[in-house]
Design a protein around this motif. Structure first.
Motif, PDB file in Angstrom:
ATOM      1  N   GLN A  52     -26.548 -13.886 -12.235  1.00 17.54           N
ATOM      2  CA  GLN A  52     -27.715 -14.490 -12.517  1.00 17.54           C
ATOM      3  C   GLN A  52     -27.279 -16.079 -12.823  1.00 17.54           C
ATOM      4  OE1 GLN A  52     -29.579 -14.040 -16.338  1.00 17.54           O
ATOM      5  NE2 GLN A  52     -31.544 -13.412 -15.500  1.00 17.54           N
ATOM      6  N   VAL A  53     -27.829 -17.084 -12.226  1.00 16.78           N
ATOM      7  CA  VAL A  53     -27.653 -18.787 -12.396  1.00 16.78           C
ATOM      8  C   VAL A  53     -28.552 -19.030 -13.355  1.00 16.78           C
ATOM      9  CG1 VAL A  53     -27.667 -20.735 -11.236  1.00 16.78           C
ATOM     10  CG2 VAL A  53     -26.940 -18.640 -10.061  1.00 16.78           C
ATOM     11  N   PHE A  54     -29.849 -18.846 -13.114  1.00 16.10           N
ATOM     12  CA  PHE A  54     -30.948 -19.255 -14.308  1.00 16.10           C
ATOM     13  C   PHE A  54     -31.805 -17.849 -14.764  1.00 16.10           C
ATOM     14  CE2 PHE A  54     -31.026 -22.908 -11.628  1.00 16.10           C
ATOM     15  CZ  PHE A  54     -30.043 -24.002 -12.368  1.00 16.10           C
ATOM     16  N   TRP A  69     -29.601 -21.196 -18.585  1.00 12.70           N
ATOM     17  CA  TRP A  69     -28.431 -20.859 -17.824  1.00 12.70           C
ATOM     18  C   TRP A  69     -28.586 -19.317 -17.920  1.00 12.70           C
ATOM     19  CZ3 TRP A  69     -26.608 -23.504 -14.248  1.00 12.70           C
ATOM     20  CH2 TRP A  69     -26.440 -24.997 -14.468  1.00 12.70           C
ATOM     21  N   GLY A  70     -28.038 -18.614 -16.903  1.00 10.40           N
ATOM     22  CA  GLY A  70     -28.215 -17.197 -16.885  1.00 10.40           C
ATOM     23  C   GLY A  70     -26.857 -16.756 -17.488  1.00 10.40           C
ATOM     24  N   THR A  71     -26.723 -15.341 -17.429  1.00 13.60           N
ATOM     25  CA  THR A  71     -25.688 -14.584 -17.691  1.00 13.60           C
ATOM     26  C   THR A  71     -24.491 -14.833 -16.767  1.00 13.60           C
ATOM     27  OG1 THR A  71     -26.495 -12.516 -17.017  1.00 13.60           O
ATOM     28  CG2 THR A  71     -26.828 -12.965 -19.152  1.00 13.60           C
ATOM     29  N   ASN A  85     -20.869 -33.004 -12.215  1.00  8.93           N
ATOM     30  CA  ASN A  85     -21.393 -34.507 -12.147  1.00  8.93           C
ATOM     31  C   ASN A  85     -20.621 -34.944 -11.073  1.00  8.93           C
ATOM     32  OD1 ASN A  85     -21.828 -35.126 -15.744  1.00  8.93           O
ATOM     33  ND2 ASN A  85     -23.123 -34.319 -14.356  1.00  8.93           N
ATOM     34  N   ALA A  86     -19.509 -34.301 -10.602  1.00 12.57           N
ATOM     35  CA  ALA A  86     -18.589 -34.919  -9.580  1.00 12.57           C
ATOM     36  C   ALA A  86     -19.216 -34.580  -7.959  1.00 12.57           C
ATOM     37  CB  ALA A  86     -17.300 -34.300  -9.399  1.00 12.57           C
ATOM     38  N   VAL A  87     -20.227 -33.315  -7.997  1.00 14.05           N
ATOM     39  CA  VAL A  87     -20.961 -33.234  -6.998  1.00 14.05           C
ATOM     40  C   VAL A  87     -22.147 -34.051  -6.645  1.00 14.05           C
ATOM     41  CG1 VAL A  87     -22.445 -31.038  -5.845  1.00 14.05           C
ATOM     42  CG2 VAL A  87     -20.600 -30.669  -7.446  1.00 14.05           C
ATOM     43  N   ALA A  88     -22.210 -34.518  -5.199  1.00 12.69           N
ATOM     44  CA  ALA A  88     -23.177 -35.543  -5.007  1.00 12.69           C
ATOM     45  C   ALA A  88     -24.667 -34.979  -5.244  1.00 12.69           C
ATOM     46  CB  ALA A  88     -23.075 -35.747  -3.421  1.00 12.69           C
ATOM     47  N   GLY A  89     -25.442 -35.745  -5.914  1.00 11.13           N
ATOM     48  CA  GLY A  89     -26.721 -35.447  -6.354  1.00 11.13           C
ATOM     49  C   GLY A  89     -26.851 -34.938  -7.602  1.00 11.13           C
ATOM     50  N   PHE A  90     -25.789 -34.304  -8.252  1.00 12.13           N
ATOM     51  CA  PHE A  90     -25.667 -33.732  -9.629  1.00 12.13           C
ATOM     52  C   PHE A  90     -25.068 -34.521 -10.753  1.00 12.13           C
ATOM     53  CE2 PHE A  90     -26.240 -30.604  -6.491  1.00 12.13           C
ATOM     54  CZ  PHE A  90     -27.370 -29.730  -7.331  1.00 12.13           C
ATOM     55  N   GLU A  91     -24.957 -36.113 -10.335  1.00  8.19           N
ATOM     56  CA  GLU A  91     -24.250 -37.001 -11.294  1.00  8.19           C
ATOM     57  C   GLU A  91     -24.626 -37.099 -12.489  1.00  8.19           C
ATOM     58  OE1 GLU A  91     -25.374 -37.601  -8.437  1.00  8.19           O
ATOM     59  OE2 GLU A  91     -23.817 -38.272  -6.868  1.00  8.19           O
ATOM     60  N   SER A  92     -26.040 -37.146 -12.904  1.00  8.89           N
ATOM     61  CA  SER A  92     -26.597 -37.399 -14.209  1.00  8.89           C
ATOM     62  C   SER A  92     -26.802 -36.087 -14.918  1.00  8.89           C
ATOM     63  CB  SER A  92     -27.831 -38.137 -14.068  1.00  8.89           C
ATOM     64  OG  SER A  92     -27.393 -39.439 -13.463  1.00  8.89           O
ATOM     65  N   CYS A  93     -26.470 -34.772 -14.317  1.00  8.54           N
ATOM     66  CA  CYS A  93     -27.187 -33.529 -14.963  1.00  8.54           C
ATOM     67  C   CYS A  93     -26.492 -33.252 -16.260  1.00  8.54           C
ATOM     68  CB  CYS A  93     -26.894 -32.201 -13.784  1.00  8.54           C
ATOM     69  SG  CYS A  93     -27.930 -32.505 -12.486  1.00  8.54           S
ATOM     70  N   THR A  94     -26.999 -32.829 -17.393  1.00  7.25           N
ATOM     71  CA  THR A  94     -26.470 -32.388 -18.393  1.00  7.25           C
ATOM     72  C   THR A  94     -26.878 -31.012 -19.225  1.00  7.25           C
ATOM     73  OG1 THR A  94     -27.937 -33.707 -19.869  1.00  7.25           O
ATOM     74  CG2 THR A  94     -25.909 -34.672 -19.219  1.00  7.25           C
ATOM     75  N   SER A  95     -27.841 -30.520 -18.390  1.00  8.59           N
ATOM     76  CA  SER A  95     -28.770 -29.203 -18.715  1.00  8.59           C
ATOM     77  C   SER A  95     -28.812 -28.483 -17.607  1.00  8.59           C
ATOM     78  CB  SER A  95     -29.695 -29.821 -19.655  1.00  8.59           C
ATOM     79  OG  SER A  95     -30.940 -30.433 -19.034  1.00  8.59           O
ATOM     80  N   ALA A  96     -29.460 -27.346 -17.745  1.00  7.00           N
ATOM     81  CA  ALA A  96     -30.056 -26.497 -16.793  1.00  7.00           C
ATOM     82  C   ALA A  96     -31.295 -27.116 -16.041  1.00  7.00           C
ATOM     83  CB  ALA A  96     -30.233 -25.076 -17.169  1.00  7.00           C
ATOM     84  N   LYS A 120     -21.981 -23.715  -3.808  1.00  8.49           N
ATOM     85  CA  LYS A 120     -20.194 -23.928  -3.856  1.00  8.49           C
ATOM     86  C   LYS A 120     -19.748 -24.194  -5.189  1.00  8.49           C
ATOM     87  CE  LYS A 120     -16.423 -25.308  -0.752  1.00  8.49           C
ATOM     88  NZ  LYS A 120     -16.154 -25.825   0.662  1.00  8.49           N
ATOM     89  N   PHE A 121     -20.524 -25.040  -5.858  1.00  8.53           N
ATOM     90  CA  PHE A 121     -19.971 -25.487  -7.213  1.00  8.53           C
ATOM     91  C   PHE A 121     -20.016 -23.994  -8.031  1.00  8.53           C
ATOM     92  CE2 PHE A 121     -21.438 -26.300 -11.538  1.00  8.53           C
ATOM     93  CZ  PHE A 121     -20.583 -26.892 -12.099  1.00  8.53           C
ATOM     94  N   ILE A 122     -21.151 -23.468  -7.973  1.00  6.55           N
ATOM     95  CA  ILE A 122     -21.318 -22.290  -9.057  1.00  6.55           C
ATOM     96  C   ILE A 122     -20.431 -21.265  -8.730  1.00  6.55           C
ATOM     97  CG2 ILE A 122     -22.767 -20.354  -9.346  1.00  6.55           C
ATOM     98  CD1 ILE A 122     -23.500 -22.463 -10.984  1.00  6.55           C
TER      99      ILE A 122
END
Length: 579
Positions: A52-54, A69-71, A85-96, A120-122
């Motif tokens: 479970q991701v979310f 965030w999921g279990t 943040n190193a994944v293209a498109g998610f540079e500014s993400c700090t939360s679900a 792939k990151f998950i």
């Protein structure tokens, strides 16, 4: 509920990533997911893991709200957001919520690259909390109960069969699970297959007979799998073929050592594939390798998807040909990419790359023969004799094929195009089936077919041990005649007959040869049936024609003695008369 969260559904629904999202079948807090294996070529055992991701509340249109965030995700890892943040498109993400906003995009344009990258990151941050389901090699479906409830799930497919044969894993998936009636995941992983045949004038066969020196045409066939949206960065497609020591690779012709390769109507040039032919110094086997370049371009092009791939080449049956029941096999396999999450760096897979392997496919060329031994009456071997062998033989081809018969307990259905499948019809696919109720079972049927006859006319001289082998013989009648005797001997004067017949063994599926020599059934000694030709010495024979000088000498002496006796007798008679 934010507009961004509402938009998440349209992106996720379209991101099938190899597996198709079906209609739901549950209405419980712990939804049940059904995994359906639709590719009948996939014979590997699979293990599925659901994370479970979310966690979220999910509306019937698959919109999510109250997202956390999921279990199944280790979001508390110290480097979690740094790597995210190193994944293209998610540079500014700090939360679900930030991640969901990126995944949702504008709600219209589906950016599969973004979703692929996140999946792939998950995969590197899954927790120990997961649900598993096993899909066996012969299973068609399996179920998994998602005890974490509704939300957004990461699904991982792993092949558990070792070694991997006839299997391909599906790309990492992201799925929305809500409280409607259920969810079915249909595996769509492409599993390419390989077949191999011997090309004969009567058609393609798996086994044949040939004589030493004959040229045999081999054909490898496969088809271009549908690789669209499967997530591969590169797709390896490599054919390996091994010729036994009794077969010498030729190529397309005596002047062209490359095989002929076609994909649909396109004939590949040598720049579009890599080909190598190497002979093992120990086994004398010849190993062929064909590496297709940029194969992914064919698998993502609708002009080529589903098209036949054909490789043809010729080989010659050489003097090392095996005349025993083992025959002269030619074995081929296909190596292919089978894990979209793996990064492939070359057209030919490296030692650490994840690949699948098709089952071996084999053709066998059979030949038989006879041994002729030259001796005298005392069983001493003789050298210097020559023989002429004439006759007509016919090649015998062993054909094994699968046939289907109506069977109430059968597992196959007949399709309208004449082919058969183990996938049961549904209301949506019923029109593709000849019947949705009649089932069939399959079985292998092996037959022996006789090919065109060929003439044999050769002259052979016995070797140093007083014998010679006739190899490469097929079913037929042969005449073996001595034409030159050994020094000091005369020709035996007999036209010896050798009759060879062939039947197929119902159990071993191999040829059974029978032999008749001069009208008498003969049993092979070792690998060959034996014909012994016996000559006599010239001194062993009575002379014919003239009775010889000695007879005249004896007769003359006897005449002289007789004449002398008559003279003496006549003289005595004269003396007696005078008295």
């Amino acid at each position: 509920m934010t507009k961004t969260l509402k938009k998440l559904a349209s992106i996720i629904v379209t991101v099938v990533m190899v597996m198709a999202l079906g209609v739901a079948t549950f209405a419980a807090e712990n939804p049940v997911v059904t995994i359906q294996k639709n590719d009948t070529n996939d014979k590997s055992a699979h293990s599925y893991e659901f994370y479970q991701v979310f966690s979220a509340s999910v509306e019937t249109d698959k919109s999510l709200y109250d997202i956390e965030w999921g279990t199944g995700v280790n979001s508390t890892a110290s480097d979690f957001y740094t790597k995210l943040n190193a994944v293209a498109g998610f540079e500014s993400c700090t939360s679900a919520d930030d991640v969901v906003a990126v995944l949702s995009g504008d709600g219209v344009t589906n950016d599969s690259t973004i979703v692929d990258a996140f999946a792939k990151f998950i995969s590197g941050y899954t927790s120990s909390s997961k649900v598993t389901a096993t899909l066996g090699a012969s299973d068609t479906s399996a179920n998994a109960t998602l005890t974490s409830g509704y939300g957004y799930y990461f699904v991982k497919d792993t092949i558990t069969t070792s070694p991997v044969v006839d299997g391909a894993v599906s790309k990492f998936m992201l799925k929305v699970v809500n409280e409607t009636t259920g969810i079915t995941i249909s595996t769509k992983a492409a599993v390419p297959t390989l077949d191999k045949d011997i090309v004969e004038t009567s058609g393609d066969v798996k086994q044949n007979q040939a004589s030493v020196g004959d040229t045999i045409t081999f054909k490898l066939t496969s088809s271009v799998p549908d690789l669209r949206n499967k997530g591969y960065n590169k797709y390896c497609f490599v054919m390996n073929d091994t010729l036994s020591k009794g077969l010498t690779y030729v190529g397309t012709s005596a002047t062209n050592t490359q095989p002929t390769i076609t994909i649909g109507s396109k004939t590949l040039t040598s720049s579009e594939y890599d080909f190598s032919s190497t002979t093992d110094s120990v086994t004398d086997e010849t190993k062929l390798e064909i590496v297709f370049k940029d194969f992914l371009t064919y698998g993502t092009d609708t002009d080529y998807i589903g098209e036949d791939i054909t490789v043809t080449y010729t080989a010659e049956l050489n003097e090392n040909a095996d005349s025993t029941q083992a025959g002269n096999p030619n074995t081929a396999t296909l190596i292919y990419s089978n894990d979209p999450s793996n990064t492939y760096n070359s057209d030919k897979p490296g030692s650490d790359d994840v690949t699948g392997k098709s089952p071996d496919v084999q053709t066998v060329t059979y030949t038989t023969g006879a041994k002729v031994i030259k001796t005298d009456a005392s069983n001493n071997v003789l050298t210097g004799a020559k023989f002429k062998i004439t006759g007509t033989s016919s090649d015998q081809v062993i054909v094994t094929k699968t046939v289907y018969e109506e069977d109430a307990d059968g597992s196959y259905y007949k399709l309208t195009d004449g082919t058969y499948t183990e996938t049961a019809p549904t209301s949506a696919t019923a029109d593709k089936y000849a019947s949705t109720t009649v089932t069939y079972s399959s079985k292998e049927v092996t037959t022996l077919e006789e090919q065109a006859a060929g003439a044999t006319d050769i002259t052979v001289e016995v070797d140093a041990d007083g014998s010679f082998l006739l190899t490469g013989l097929g079913k037929g009648t042969y005449t073996i005649t001595e034409t030159v005797p050994p020094a000091g001997y005369v020709i035996d004067g007999i036209e010896h007959s050798l009759v060879i017949d062939c039947t197929i063994d119902s159990i071993t599926k191999k040829p059974t040869w029978t032999y008749t020599i001069d009208g008498v059934s003969a049993t092979p000694v070792g690998d060959y049936v034996v014909l012994k030709v016996i000559d006599k010495k010239t001194s062993d024979l009575p002379e014919t024609g003239s009775i010889g000088k000695a007879v005249f000498y004896i007769a003359g002496a006897m005449l002289v003695v007789t004449a002398a006796g008559l003279i003496v007798l006549k003289k005595r008679i004269g003396e007696d008369t005078a008295r």
